[in-house]
Motif scaffolding. Structure first.
Motif, PDB file in Angstrom:
ATOM      1  N   CYS A 189       0.812  -1.226   0.000  1.00 38.02           N
ATOM      2  CA  CYS A 189       0.000   0.000   0.000  1.00 38.02           C
ATOM      3  C   CYS A 189       0.845   1.276   0.000  1.00 38.02           C
ATOM      4  CB  CYS A 189      -0.933   0.028   1.215  1.00 38.02           C
ATOM      5  SG  CYS A 189      -2.003  -1.424   1.332  1.00 38.02           S
ATOM      6  N   GLY A 190       2.153   1.129   0.180  1.00 36.70           N
ATOM      7  CA  GLY A 190       3.040   2.289   0.163  1.00 36.70           C
ATOM      8  C   GLY A 190       2.897   3.179   1.378  1.00 36.70           C
ATOM      9  N   ILE A 191       2.436   2.620   2.509  1.00 35.12           N
ATOM     10  CA  ILE A 191       2.217   3.415   3.723  1.00 35.12           C
ATOM     11  C   ILE A 191       3.156   2.910   4.817  1.00 35.12           C
ATOM     12  CG2 ILE A 191       0.577   4.092   5.509  1.00 35.12           C
ATOM     13  CD1 ILE A 191      -1.666   3.512   3.443  1.00 35.12           C
ATOM     14  N   ALA A 192       4.022   3.809   5.310  1.00 35.11           N
ATOM     15  CA  ALA A 192       4.916   3.460   6.411  1.00 35.11           C
ATOM     16  C   ALA A 192       4.215   3.752   7.732  1.00 35.11           C
ATOM     17  CB  ALA A 192       6.213   4.237   6.312  1.00 35.11           C
ATOM     18  N   LEU A 193       4.294   2.829   8.647  1.00 36.16           N
ATOM     19  CA  LEU A 193       3.577   2.966   9.915  1.00 36.16           C
ATOM     20  C   LEU A 193       4.005   4.216  10.678  1.00 36.16           C
ATOM     21  CD1 LEU A 193       1.435   1.334  11.485  1.00 36.16           C
ATOM     22  CD2 LEU A 193       3.296   0.304  12.785  1.00 36.16           C
ATOM     23  N   GLU A 194       5.306   4.546  10.603  1.00 37.26           N
ATOM     24  CA  GLU A 194       5.786   5.712  11.347  1.00 37.26           C
ATOM     25  C   GLU A 194       5.186   7.024  10.842  1.00 37.26           C
ATOM     26  OE1 GLU A 194       9.130   4.307   8.545  1.00 37.26           O
ATOM     27  OE2 GLU A 194       7.676   3.411   9.946  1.00 37.26           O
ATOM     28  N   MET A 210       4.525   1.907  19.487  1.00 37.44           N
ATOM     29  CA  MET A 210       3.944   2.825  18.502  1.00 37.44           C
ATOM     30  C   MET A 210       2.478   3.099  18.857  1.00 37.44           C
ATOM     31  SD  MET A 210       6.427   3.453  16.409  1.00 37.44           S
ATOM     32  CE  MET A 210       5.744   4.056  14.865  1.00 37.44           C
ATOM     33  N   TYR A 211       2.106   4.383  18.886  1.00 39.10           N
ATOM     34  CA  TYR A 211       0.734   4.825  19.156  1.00 39.10           C
ATOM     35  C   TYR A 211       0.200   5.573  17.928  1.00 39.10           C
ATOM     36  CZ  TYR A 211       0.434   3.675  24.120  1.00 39.10           C
ATOM     37  OH  TYR A 211       0.340   3.003  25.317  1.00 39.10           O
ATOM     38  N   TRP A 212      -1.067   5.271  17.619  1.00 37.29           N
ATOM     39  CA  TRP A 212      -1.693   5.990  16.503  1.00 37.29           C
ATOM     40  C   TRP A 212      -1.785   7.477  16.836  1.00 37.29           C
ATOM     41  CZ3 TRP A 212      -1.856   3.509  12.182  1.00 37.29           C
ATOM     42  CH2 TRP A 212      -2.085   2.123  12.148  1.00 37.29           C
ATOM     43  N   ASN A 213      -1.621   8.285  15.810  1.00 37.27           N
ATOM     44  CA  ASN A 213      -1.705   9.739  15.950  1.00 37.27           C
ATOM     45  C   ASN A 213      -2.755  10.232  14.951  1.00 37.27           C
ATOM     46  OD1 ASN A 213      -1.074  12.601  15.191  1.00 37.27           O
ATOM     47  ND2 ASN A 213       0.541  12.330  16.724  1.00 37.27           N
ATOM     48  N   ARG A 214      -3.871  10.755  15.455  1.00 39.63           N
ATOM     49  CA  ARG A 214      -4.977  11.146  14.588  1.00 39.63           C
ATOM     50  C   ARG A 214      -4.558  12.222  13.583  1.00 39.63           C
ATOM     51  NH1 ARG A 214     -10.214   9.770  15.505  1.00 39.63           N
ATOM     52  NH2 ARG A 214     -10.933  11.767  14.644  1.00 39.63           N
ATOM     53  N   GLY A 215      -3.692  13.123  14.021  1.00 35.72           N
ATOM     54  CA  GLY A 215      -3.234  14.173  13.108  1.00 35.72           C
ATOM     55  C   GLY A 215      -2.463  13.578  11.936  1.00 35.72           C
ATOM     56  N   LYS A 216      -1.575  12.648  12.216  1.00 37.72           N
ATOM     57  CA  LYS A 216      -0.800  12.006  11.140  1.00 37.72           C
ATOM     58  C   LYS A 216      -1.686  11.143  10.260  1.00 37.72           C
ATOM     59  CE  LYS A 216       3.774  11.865  13.345  1.00 37.72           C
ATOM     60  NZ  LYS A 216       4.912  10.990  13.718  1.00 37.72           N
ATOM     61  N   GLY A 228     -18.209   5.326  17.190  1.00 37.33           N
ATOM     62  CA  GLY A 228     -17.749   6.460  17.996  1.00 37.33           C
ATOM     63  C   GLY A 228     -16.448   7.049  17.497  1.00 37.33           C
ATOM     64  N   GLY A 229     -15.980   6.575  16.357  1.00 35.92           N
ATOM     65  CA  GLY A 229     -14.741   7.109  15.794  1.00 35.92           C
ATOM     66  C   GLY A 229     -13.511   6.364  16.291  1.00 35.92           C
ATOM     67  N   PHE A 230     -12.434   6.516  15.558  1.00 35.01           N
ATOM     68  CA  PHE A 230     -11.184   5.817  15.887  1.00 35.01           C
ATOM     69  C   PHE A 230     -10.453   6.555  17.005  1.00 35.01           C
ATOM     70  CE2 PHE A 230      -6.637   4.981  15.125  1.00 35.01           C
ATOM     71  CZ  PHE A 230      -6.639   3.605  15.290  1.00 35.01           C
ATOM     72  N   LYS A 231     -10.059   5.817  18.016  1.00 29.46           N
ATOM     73  CA  LYS A 231      -9.368   6.405  19.168  1.00 29.46           C
ATOM     74  C   LYS A 231      -7.866   6.164  19.062  1.00 29.46           C
ATOM     75  CE  LYS A 231     -13.214   7.521  21.363  1.00 29.46           C
ATOM     76  NZ  LYS A 231     -14.193   7.069  20.353  1.00 29.46           N
ATOM     77  N   GLU A 232      -7.103   7.152  19.491  1.00 29.11           N
ATOM     78  CA  GLU A 232      -5.661   6.971  19.535  1.00 29.11           C
ATOM     79  C   GLU A 232      -5.312   5.923  20.591  1.00 29.11           C
ATOM     80  OE1 GLU A 232      -3.927  10.770  20.251  1.00 29.11           O
ATOM     81  OE2 GLU A 232      -3.988  11.370  18.137  1.00 29.11           O
ATOM     82  N   GLY A 233      -4.281   5.162  20.327  1.00 26.02           N
ATOM     83  CA  GLY A 233      -3.855   4.121  21.255  1.00 26.02           C
ATOM     84  C   GLY A 233      -2.794   3.255  20.604  1.00 26.02           C
ATOM     85  N   PRO A 234      -2.387   2.163  21.258  1.00 31.89           N
ATOM     86  CA  PRO A 234      -1.350   1.296  20.689  1.00 31.89           C
ATOM     87  C   PRO A 234      -1.802   0.689  19.366  1.00 31.89           C
ATOM     88  CG  PRO A 234      -1.760   0.760  23.000  1.00 31.89           C
ATOM     89  CD  PRO A 234      -2.844   1.687  22.585  1.00 31.89           C
ATOM     90  N   VAL A 235      -0.835   0.362  18.530  1.00 32.57           N
ATOM     91  CA  VAL A 235      -1.115  -0.236  17.228  1.00 32.57           C
ATOM     92  C   VAL A 235      -1.418  -1.715  17.416  1.00 32.57           C
ATOM     93  CG1 VAL A 235      -0.160  -0.827  14.980  1.00 32.57           C
ATOM     94  CG2 VAL A 235       0.326   1.411  15.996  1.00 32.57           C
ATOM     95  N   TYR A 236      -2.585  -2.149  16.921  1.00 32.55           N
ATOM     96  CA  TYR A 236      -2.944  -3.570  16.933  1.00 32.55           C
ATOM     97  C   TYR A 236      -3.104  -4.059  15.503  1.00 32.55           C
ATOM     98  CZ  TYR A 236      -3.828  -3.020  21.946  1.00 32.55           C
ATOM     99  OH  TYR A 236      -3.690  -2.778  23.295  1.00 32.55           O
TER     100      TYR A 236
END
Length: 440
Positions: free
Chosen positions: A300-305, A317-323, A339-347
């Motif tokens: 998909c050409g998407i780097a997790l960082e 690694m924690y999701w960042n809504r802004g990124k 309820g929308g995606f919440k920031e938190g650890p990557v699963y």
């Protein structure tokens, strides 16, 4: 330099016969032990009481060689049934065990394998073959190099005359001693057990057993056992040290992070081979996360960082809504979670949702859905409940066998950019065969 000790049964040809040393005296002549333990049955004790022939001959030899022999008699005056092998086996073991306990570093224990009755010799041969104790078995050939056939009166023994006529006192007399290379059955059994542990993927047990018979294990075999033990424990740094200067070529994937992922997958494969299904379940999640992360980038050409923030204290690694928003992924994830995606650890299920939303590879999307469903179905049950995890249990919980689940992981490994051949998945079997080959 340590002491030399000699354990010697005494037989009918000792101390001198046919104008030559008997076996006991001949070993004393050529090995010059500091301590001599003479094992005397009732019959031999009768000769000793009559004319002191054994101590007399050793004393004469000591003066001849300018060497001091200390002698201790092990008296078995009640031993008249000298044909009973089991009696000697038990008694010899006990006496030699006592000697070993008193031995110090550098001491050497010699065993006279040539004197005594056939039962005595058989008992010593079995002990040497089983290698229960550390000693050097010594054989002494007859002067004629064949069976002693002629008769010589043993009742009348003239110590001085026998000594004067002893041809082994001559300077050019041959040394008839030879050190016996016994077939070491005990060590053979232990090496065979090492092989069995290896083929059962139990490298810790194999290494432990190999350490007990280190002198019997070739250097390459022992090093490979250490590598295998470190490999199954995923100890990369230890493996690098052990591989320095070697070219065993047992790792199909060489590239850093990809090798780490593939080696972890191989360990899970081994869990199935050993039917350690509960460990297989517990190990799935870290592998799925790493595979999906690599697929996200390669397919998909998407780097997790680019979508996450790394927590400094533990590197998680924690999701960042802004990124996520900047990467155009936030709307996709918000739609997937109430309820929308919440920031938190990557699963893994988070990454799976992105792959399913962005990839055009329908087969890949289907496989990702399947592995995500499998992981969700079995992960919490195995972690929080006492269950008997069998292959049937897998089918009941997920609709797939353990092998079918692993086939999914193999497919995803390829999609993660880790290109391996079919035979590379048998890497541990190939390594085992190499170790066993070196153990020949």
């Amino acid at each position: 330099m340590g002491r030399k000790l000699l354990f010697s049964p005494v037989g009918g040809t000792d101390p001198v016969k046919y104008f030559r040393d008997g076996s006991m005296l001949h070993i004393c002549r050529h090995y010059r032990p500091d301590m001599v333990y003479l094992y005397l049955s009732h019959e031999m004790m009768e000769y000793h009481r009559k004319d002191n022939r054994y101590l007399d001959a050793i004393g004469r030899l000591g003066r001849h060689l300018n060497h001091t022999f200390k002698v201790e008699l092990i008296v078995r005056d009640d031993l008249t049934e000298v044909q009973q092998y089991d009696v000697f086996y038990r008694d010899f073991r006990e006496e030699i065990r006592k000697m070993e306990k008193e031995m110090k570093a550098g001491d050497e224990l010699l065993l006279n394998m040539a004197s005594g009755t056939p039962a005595m010799k058989s008992a010593l041969l079995v002990m040497a073959t089983l290698a229960e104790y550390r000693f050097k078995p010594i054989q002494v050939s007859t002067p004629q190099r064949k069976m002693n056939a002629e008769h010589e009166d043993r009742e009348s023994y003239d110590g001085e005359l026998y000594w004067e006529l002893n041809q082994d006192n001559e300077e050019d007399a041959p040394n008839r001693c030879s050190e016996v290379e016994c077939l070491n059955l005990m060590k053979m059994f232990q090496v065979d057990t090492v092989k069995k542990h290896v083929m059962a993927y139990d490298y810790t047990a194999a290494l432990s057993m190999a350490s007990e018979v280190r002198e019997e294990i070739p250097e390459d075999a022992y090093r490979l056992l250490r590598i295998a033990d470190a490999r199954v424990k995923l100890q990369g740094n230890e493996i690098s040290k052990l591989m320095a200067g070697r070219s065993y070529d047992i790792f199909p994937v060489k590239e850093g992070n990809k090798r780490k992922i593939f080696e972890y997958a191989l360990v899970l494969h081994m869990k199935i081979e050993k039917q350690e299904y509960a460990d297989f379940i517990r190990g799935i999640t870290p592998l799925v996360v790493d595979l999906l992360e690599n697929i996200l980038k390669s397919e998909c050409g998407i780097a997790l960082e680019e979508c996450c923030t790394e927590r400094k204290k533990d590197g998680v690694m924690y999701w960042n809504r802004g990124k996520l928003k900047r990467a155009g992924l936030l709307e996709l994830l918000d739609a997937e979670y109430a309820g929308g995606f919440k920031e938190g650890p990557v699963y893994s299920h988070h990454i799976a949702k992105i792959i399913q939303g962005r990839s055009n590879d329908r087969i890949l999307v289907q496989k990702v859905k399947e592995i995500n469903a499998v992981e969700s179905a079995v992960r919490n049950v195995a972690a929080h409940e006492i269950v008997s995890v069998t292959d049937c249990w897998f089918r009941q919980e997920t609709g797939k066998t353990a092998q079918e689940i692993f086939a999914l992981l193999q497919y995803l490994t390829g999609k993660a950019g880790i290109q391996v051949k079919k035979e590379d998945w048998e890497s541990y079997r190939k390594m085992n065969k190499k170790i066993v080959w070196y153990l020949r």
